[in-house]
Enzyme design. Structure first.
Site, short mmCIF file in Angstrom:
data_model
loop_
_atom_site.label_atom_id
_atom_site.label_comp_id
_atom_site.label_asym_id
_atom_site.label_seq_id
_atom_site.Cartn_x
_atom_site.Cartn_y
_atom_site.Cartn_z
N LYS A 1 -2.44 15.96 -3.70
CA LYS A 1 -1.99 15.40 -2.42
C LYS A 1 -0.50 15.05 -2.53
O LYS A 1 0.05 15.02 -3.64
CB LYS A 1 -2.81 14.15 -2.09
CG LYS A 1 -2.60 13.00 -3.09
CD LYS A 1 -3.62 11.89 -2.91
CE LYS A 1 -3.39 10.78 -3.92
NZ LYS A 1 -4.51 9.81 -3.93
N ARG B 1 -11.02 -0.76 0.46
CA ARG B 1 -10.23 0.15 1.29
C ARG B 1 -11.21 1.08 1.98
O ARG B 1 -12.02 0.60 2.76
CB ARG B 1 -9.21 0.87 0.39
CG ARG B 1 -8.00 1.40 1.08
CD ARG B 1 -7.02 2.06 0.12
NE ARG B 1 -7.64 3.12 -0.67
CZ ARG B 1 -7.00 3.86 -1.58
NH1 ARG B 1 -5.73 3.63 -1.85
NH2 ARG B 1 -7.61 4.81 -2.24
N TYR C 1 29.20 -0.62 -4.75
CA TYR C 1 28.93 -1.48 -3.59
C TYR C 1 28.52 -2.88 -4.02
O TYR C 1 27.72 -3.06 -4.94
CB TYR C 1 27.78 -0.89 -2.75
CG TYR C 1 28.20 0.28 -1.89
CD1 TYR C 1 29.14 0.13 -0.89
CD2 TYR C 1 27.61 1.53 -2.08
CE1 TYR C 1 29.51 1.21 -0.09
CE2 TYR C 1 27.97 2.60 -1.29
CZ TYR C 1 28.91 2.44 -0.30
OH TYR C 1 29.27 3.51 0.49
N MET D 1 24.30 6.55 -1.70
CA MET D 1 23.47 7.59 -1.08
C MET D 1 23.52 8.90 -1.88
O MET D 1 22.49 9.56 -2.07
CB MET D 1 23.93 7.86 0.36
CG MET D 1 22.99 8.79 1.10
SD MET D 1 23.48 9.18 2.78
CE MET D 1 23.23 7.64 3.61
C1 PLP Z 1 -4.98 9.82 -5.32
C2 PLP Z 1 -6.40 9.73 -5.70
C3 PLP Z 1 -6.82 9.96 -7.00
C4 PLP Z 1 -5.87 10.22 -8.15
O1 PLP Z 1 -5.40 9.00 -8.67
P1 PLP Z 1 -4.44 8.94 -9.94
O2 PLP Z 1 -4.25 7.50 -10.20
O3 PLP Z 1 -3.17 9.61 -9.55
O4 PLP Z 1 -5.15 9.68 -11.02
C5 PLP Z 1 -8.17 9.93 -7.27
N1 PLP Z 1 -9.07 9.66 -6.29
C6 PLP Z 1 -8.70 9.43 -5.02
C7 PLP Z 1 -9.73 9.12 -3.99
C8 PLP Z 1 -7.36 9.43 -4.68
O5 PLP Z 1 -6.99 9.19 -3.42
#
Ligand code: PLP
Length: 359
Positions: A35, A132, A255, A303
């Site tokens: 992802k 969650r 800065y 930047m």
């Molecule tokens: C992003 C995600 C993972 C991977 O987590 P990592 O800490 O990067 O290994 C696993 N399960 C779900 C449901 C996720 O959203």
């Protein structure tokens, strides 16, 4: 390419890290989590490279899945980790035989109302304490039961997600595993619990499917200064020095005049800044690697540029390459200096940074 700010990505490192994840949980299939554009590493490139060995890919949403499909990823199943966000997506889930997480009642309604050609392969998410996504413990048994009686569904895998698996000292991962086992009882469904941290630290969470994410990219899910592991960093972020100047003790740099030269100091300017995704939150002292040694960030990140204190660096000159993170400077150490985690830095590298792939 004139401005030489480059992220080079070693695809073999990702393969090695995937195989390492598999070796830690040898009985499990591993859903390679790609992802967020493969945590900034380029989802199509990573998926194309991993496809011959990956058991499944995990993405956040249908747009990410469709990107892989249009790039020709066809052999490896793709799991939507948050399932569908609206009913119309189910037609695409059906068409491309995507796997999907189901974690709320509306998603179930849509599934019941739909008429798929292929039966769905779903992962029912149970909230065992993350707070969650997922069904609450008390409603889960009935929901699982109802879904088992739904004609549109071919296979149900039961899953949960850990809140604290990166903390060896927390007992909460065991609490979540116990809750999960209580709900699941003696059901024969496949299960999926472990993220990277749990793959590495909680063997009793290994089940049919693990879900390695950050570890694929060679970054540790654990706090800094924990024992070294066998991960290989996949991304090296580099740029070059574009200016060198000597300053006197007491002179101030950048800065807000944040960095004060304690002595006569050689300051270099490197062509990377927060518009490239290098965090503006980086503190003075954040390491960078140049000419075989470690130099330190000196002054606020701009930047398009950073300033570094080159004290102790051998013979620096304009044009020298400088590594922001990679095999010489750990992303995890940089993240620590920025009060964040590698995940955030990886995913915020911008399109201005030229990506090259080695394999
Ligand atoms: C992003 C995600 C993972 C991977 O987590 P990592 O800490 O990067 O290994 C696993 N399960 C779900 C449901 C996720 O959203």
């Amino acid at each position: 390419m004139a401005r030489n700010c480059v992220a080079s990505i070693n695809l073999n490192a990702i393969t090695n890290n995937y195989l390492y994840a598999k070796s830690l949980a040898p009985e499990s299939k591993a859903i390679a989590v790609i992802k967020g554009n493969a945590y900034g590493h380029g989802a199509v490139k990573v998926a194309s490279h991993l496809e011959p060995l990956a058991d499944c890919f995990g993405v956040a949403c249908i747009e990410e899945a469709l990107e892989l499909k249009s790039a020709g990823i066809s052999r490896t199943p793709i799991l939507l980790l948050e399932g569908v966000f609206e009913k119309s997506e189910l037609a695409l889930v059906d068409k491309y035989e995507l796997w999907m997480v189901v974690s709320n009642n509306l998603q179930i309604e849509w599934i019941l109302e739909s008429s798929p050609i292929n039966k769905y392969n779903i992962f029912v998410k149970i909230d065992t304490g993350m707070g969650r996504l997922g069904f609450k413990e008390d409603e889960s048994p009935k929901i699982i039961n109802d879904l088992e009686n739904c004609d549109h569904i071919n296979k149900i895998t039961l899953m949960t997600h850990f809140s604290s698996a990166d903390n060896h000292d927390s007992a909460f991962t065991e609490v979540q595993i116990d809750k999960f086992n209580n709900i699941v009882g003696n059901k024969q469904n496949d299960q999926s619990l472990a993220n990277s941290a749990a793959i590495m630290a909680w063997n009793n969470s290994h089940s049919a499917y693990t879900r390695p994410g950050i570890m694929l990219y060679g970054s540790s899910p654990f706090p800094l200064n924990e024992p070294l592991n066998n991960l290989t960093p996949a991304m090296t972020l580099e740029t070059s020095l574009i200016s060198l100047k000597k300053f006197k003790a007491g002179d101030k740099i950048g800065y807000g005049r944040r960095y004060v030269c304690k002595q006569d100091t050689l300051i270099g300017v490197a062509a990377i800044g927060y518009a490239d995704g290098y965090p503006r939150s980086a503190k003075d002292g954040t390491p960078v690697f140049i000419n075989g040694g470690i130099a330190r960030l000196a002054g606020r990140v701009s930047m398009d540029m950073i300033t570094v204190d080159l004290t102790g660096i051998k013979n620096p000159k304009i044009g020298d390459r400088l590594e922001l993170f990679g095999s010489n400077v750990s992303i995890d150490e940089v993240a620590n200096y920025c009060d964040t985690i590698s995940y955030e830095i990886f995913t915020q590298i911008t399109s201005r940074v030229y990506k090259t792939y080695v394999s």
